[in-house]
Design a protein around this motif. Structure first.
Motif, mmCIF file in Angstrom:
data_model
loop_
_atom_site.group_PDB
_atom_site.id
_atom_site.type_symbol
_atom_site.label_atom_id
_atom_site.label_comp_id
_atom_site.label_asym_id
_atom_site.label_seq_id
_atom_site.Cartn_x
_atom_site.Cartn_y
_atom_site.Cartn_z
ATOM 1 N N ARG A 57 0.839 -1.196 0.000
ATOM 2 C CA ARG A 57 0.000 0.000 0.000
ATOM 3 C C ARG A 57 0.873 1.244 0.000
ATOM 4 O O ARG A 57 2.077 1.188 0.278
ATOM 5 C CB ARG A 57 -0.922 0.009 1.222
ATOM 6 C CG ARG A 57 -0.221 0.094 2.561
ATOM 7 C CD ARG A 57 -1.200 0.569 3.624
ATOM 8 N NE ARG A 57 -0.652 0.617 4.967
ATOM 9 C CZ ARG A 57 0.111 1.603 5.440
ATOM 10 N NH1 ARG A 57 0.493 2.598 4.660
ATOM 11 N NH2 ARG A 57 0.515 1.590 6.704
ATOM 12 N N ASP A 58 0.245 2.380 -0.292
ATOM 13 C CA ASP A 58 0.979 3.640 -0.226
ATOM 14 C C ASP A 58 1.358 3.950 1.213
ATOM 15 O O ASP A 58 0.573 3.700 2.140
ATOM 16 C CB ASP A 58 0.127 4.781 -0.780
ATOM 17 C CG ASP A 58 -0.127 4.648 -2.275
ATOM 18 O OD1 ASP A 58 0.676 3.964 -2.941
ATOM 19 O OD2 ASP A 58 -1.115 5.221 -2.756
ATOM 20 N N ALA A 59 2.541 4.466 1.395
ATOM 21 C CA ALA A 59 2.981 4.861 2.723
ATOM 22 C C ALA A 59 2.319 6.178 3.119
ATOM 23 O O ALA A 59 1.902 6.969 2.271
ATOM 24 C CB ALA A 59 4.498 5.026 2.749
ATOM 25 N N GLU A 60 2.213 6.368 4.413
ATOM 26 C CA GLU A 60 1.748 7.660 4.923
ATOM 27 C C GLU A 60 3.006 8.505 5.132
ATOM 28 O O GLU A 60 3.664 8.411 6.157
ATOM 29 C CB GLU A 60 0.967 7.458 6.214
ATOM 30 C CG GLU A 60 -0.278 6.603 6.015
ATOM 31 C CD GLU A 60 -1.072 6.432 7.297
ATOM 32 O OE1 GLU A 60 -0.870 7.236 8.230
ATOM 33 O OE2 GLU A 60 -1.891 5.503 7.361
ATOM 34 N N SER B 74 8.928 6.671 5.612
ATOM 35 C CA SER B 74 7.713 6.410 6.387
ATOM 36 C C SER B 74 7.652 7.252 7.648
ATOM 37 O O SER B 74 8.677 7.535 8.288
ATOM 38 C CB SER B 74 7.639 4.927 6.758
ATOM 39 O OG SER B 74 7.282 4.143 5.648
ATOM 40 N N THR B 75 6.447 7.621 8.009
ATOM 41 C CA THR B 75 6.209 8.308 9.276
ATOM 42 C C THR B 75 5.971 7.259 10.372
ATOM 43 O O THR B 75 5.897 6.057 10.109
ATOM 44 C CB THR B 75 4.986 9.214 9.166
ATOM 45 O OG1 THR B 75 3.831 8.398 8.911
ATOM 46 C CG2 THR B 75 5.152 10.225 8.043
ATOM 47 N N LEU C 226 7.839 -4.646 5.003
ATOM 48 C CA LEU C 226 8.930 -3.831 4.452
ATOM 49 C C LEU C 226 8.679 -2.350 4.657
ATOM 50 O O LEU C 226 7.631 -1.821 4.271
ATOM 51 C CB LEU C 226 9.090 -4.118 2.950
ATOM 52 C CG LEU C 226 10.023 -3.182 2.173
ATOM 53 C CD1 LEU C 226 11.468 -3.315 2.660
ATOM 54 C CD2 LEU C 226 9.941 -3.456 0.669
ATOM 55 N N ILE C 227 9.678 -1.706 5.245
ATOM 56 C CA ILE C 227 9.740 -0.248 5.355
ATOM 57 C C ILE C 227 11.041 0.184 4.677
ATOM 58 O O ILE C 227 12.098 -0.396 4.928
ATOM 59 C CB ILE C 227 9.748 0.213 6.828
ATOM 60 C CG1 ILE C 227 8.465 -0.222 7.552
ATOM 61 C CG2 ILE C 227 9.956 1.724 6.934
ATOM 62 C CD1 ILE C 227 7.224 0.498 7.110
ATOM 63 N N TYR C 228 10.999 1.220 3.847
ATOM 64 C CA TYR C 228 12.209 1.636 3.134
ATOM 65 C C TYR C 228 13.103 2.548 3.970
ATOM 66 O O TYR C 228 14.322 2.394 3.988
ATOM 67 C CB TYR C 228 11.838 2.361 1.836
ATOM 68 C CG TYR C 228 11.115 1.488 0.851
ATOM 69 C CD1 TYR C 228 11.791 0.527 0.101
ATOM 70 C CD2 TYR C 228 9.735 1.614 0.666
ATOM 71 C CE1 TYR C 228 11.118 -0.277 -0.807
ATOM 72 C CE2 TYR C 228 9.063 0.823 -0.238
ATOM 73 C CZ TYR C 228 9.752 -0.126 -0.973
ATOM 74 O OH TYR C 228 9.078 -0.921 -1.855
ATOM 75 N N HIS C 229 12.504 3.500 4.618
ATOM 76 C CA HIS C 229 13.306 4.511 5.305
ATOM 77 C C HIS C 229 12.440 5.171 6.372
ATOM 78 O O HIS C 229 11.216 5.083 6.340
ATOM 79 C CB HIS C 229 13.793 5.561 4.304
ATOM 80 C CG HIS C 229 15.091 6.217 4.677
ATOM 81 N ND1 HIS C 229 15.803 5.912 5.822
ATOM 82 C CD2 HIS C 229 15.807 7.193 4.050
ATOM 83 C CE1 HIS C 229 16.900 6.652 5.865
ATOM 84 N NE2 HIS C 229 16.926 7.435 4.810
#
Length: 527
Positions: free
Chosen positions: A13-16, A39-40, A210-213
């Motif tokens: 999904r799109d990140a917030e 990501s927040t 998965l989180i990118y940054h």
């Protein structure tokens, strides 16, 4: 352009997010087209909640599902290896062949398969049974594990496929992958295959996320969160220590691989016997992949004599003539340049600084060979142990063996320590003395070969005293030992037989699992 999606709770999904970033091709210094979200806390919070739920499911799950997942993931990597290696090449500058396709990808696949076998065998759990007291114990999953991948091994140490990932899953934990910002696309493709394998194998939807940054502030908050069981991190000492401080404050287990100069002591007999060959071994080890290995030989210790002078001259010629490779990122280039300055400002002499024909046009640094005396080194040992991560090494010239040992005694903890000696036994007395001082300083003591290779072996220790790692009792490579980092020791006192985990019941669950029963290792049943 829309940013790439994160994987949270089993859904892409799109990140917030408010910000995005782009990776670069380090060979061209050009930004790549795709944008990735920073990501927040909202994303991180949702991932942690989903992982906590997945862990509760995985605690009750048959270990055969873990085996199925790890083997299926290995199959998918094999089927998609060409495309993944080409993408990893674009983001890292590392050659598709042989480095990624013939070396790193097979290693990655092998690690997953070894983890699969260990998960179902169960011997790693070290089941211990005392029938007289009615107390039984074993190792079991610790909770959601966050894995921070490095930039120098986009496959074998990736947060989405590497050794930490495999070990965490084998222990029965869900994994939250923190991509390295240098290789977000490679990590995304690995995570897609992992997610596919998890779905096909019946793992919970949030078994792999998965989180990118993330911001530094959110990263520190993330590793300290109560929902997280443990953290695996491979990267810089600066970042690692910040994460360690945050985790330590709340008693969170964090396993770090951070910094190592990997001392290599070459004794006089070895130089007299095969000095020219040792020059070649050293140059190859130090300069391959532009020196971007955590086990790169960054510190060479010699006795100051004619044989050592010949060795240095040979190394100078080789360093000056060899092409300088591509560095992984702009940050690696800046860090290497800065730390070379630290070493030179401390008093190191530049023996060679050059880039041979065919040198990289991307992020790069001249192959650099430095030297100093043991006396100077001892006067400022902290500065002289600055890790120049890349195609650089420092030679320390000692007046005698006692001074060699003094230099070793001044060292911080390292992943490896190497001693070269002659084959006829003339160096044996000196070897015994040096090894006595070197052994407590390193995780792996090596004889007569450079340290850059890290075999995937059950006996391997890819760890060491601080600051090489955060804890000297654990390894990042070598199944089953590496699994213990992401496990908790659980004891059961007077618990009824039908309530015990299967590994602690009287009947051996596989008939092959080794268990420590009443003071002896056995594969048999009890009674």
């Amino acid at each position: 352009m829309a940013a790439e999606q994160v994987l949270i709770g089993g859904k892409w999904r799109d990140a917030e997010h408010n910000e995005t970033f782009q990776a670069e091709n380090p060979a061209t210094k050009q930004a790549l087209a795709e944008e990735y979200p920073i990501s927040t806390w909202s994303d991180l919070d949702q991932a942690l909640t989903a992982a906590a739920g997945a862990f509760q499911e995985m605690r009750q799950m048959a270990v055969e599902k873990l085996e199925l997942f790890l083997n299926r993931f290995a199959e998918l990597l094999d089927e998609n290896k060409q495309a993944i290696c080409e993408l990893a090449n674009t983001e890292s500058g590392l050659p598709v062949s042989p480095r990624l396709l013939e070396v790193e990808m097979p290693r990655t696949i092998n690690q997953l398969r070894l983890a699969a076998a260990a998960s179902v065998d169960g011997t790693w759990r070290a089941a211990t049974i005392d029938t007289k007291s009615g107390i039984r114990s074993y190792y079991a999953g610790i909770g959601p594990v966050a894995v921070f991948g490095p930039n120098n091994f986009p496959l074998a140490f990736s947060g989405a496929s590497g050794g930490d990932f495999a070990a965490a899953i084998a222990a029965g934990n869900p994994v939250i992958v923190k991509a390295n910002p240098a290789q977000p696309g490679t990590t995304r493709e690995l995570a897609k295959l992992a997610h596919q394998a998890a779905t096909e194998s019946g793992l919970p939807p949030a078994a792999v996320q998965l989180i990118y940054h993330m911001s530094n502030e959110d990263g520190l908050k993330f590793v300290a969160d109560h929902r997280l069981g443990a953290i695996g991190f491979t990267g810089s000492k600066l970042a690692g220590l910040k994460l360690k401080e945050a985790a330590d404050k709340v008693g969170k287990p964090i396993y770090l691989e951070m910094s190592s100069v990997n001392p290599v002591v070459i004794l006089p007999g070895a130089l007299a016997e095969r000095g020219e060959a040792l020059v070649g071994e050293f140059q190859t080890s130090c300069l391959m992949a532009a020196g971007q290995f955590c086990t790169n030989p960054g510190l060479i210790i010699l006795l100051d004599d004619d044989q050592s002078a010949k060795f240095i001259e040979g190394a100078k010629t080789g360093f000056a003539a060899a092409p300088s490779g591509t560095l992984l990122t702009k940050g690696v280039e800046a860090g290497l340049t800065q730390n070379l300055k630290v070493l030179i400002d401390a008093g190191a002499d530049v023996e060679a600084s050059g880039s041979g024909e065919g040198s990289s046009q991307g992020y790069t640094c001249p192959n650099t060979l430095l030297s100093t005396t043991a006396e100077k080194f001892l006067s400022n040992s902290e500065a002289f142990q600055t890790e120049a991560f890349g195609n650089c090494s420092l030679i320390v010239k000692a007046k005698n063996l006692a001074e060699v040992c003094e230099v070793i005694d001044s060292l911080e903890g390292n992943l490896t320590g190497t001693i070269y000696s002659d084959t006829a036994g003339g160096d044996d007395p000196a070897y015994d003395q040096v090894a006595h001082h070197l052994r407590p300083k390193v995780g792996r003591l090596i004889n007569d070969k450079m340290p850059t290779g890290v075999a995937v072996s059950p006996a391997m220790n890819h760890g060491g005293p601080f600051p090489a790692t955060g804890h000297p009792g654990f390894t990042a490579v070598g199944i089953p030992a590496s699994i213990h980092r992401f496990a908790a020791l659980q004891s059961f006192d007077n618990v009824r037989p039908n309530r015990l985990p299967r590994e602690l019941r009287d009947e051996n669950p596989t008939g092959k699992t080794w268990r420590f029963v009443d003071g002896a290792w056995t594969q048999g049943h009890i009674g």
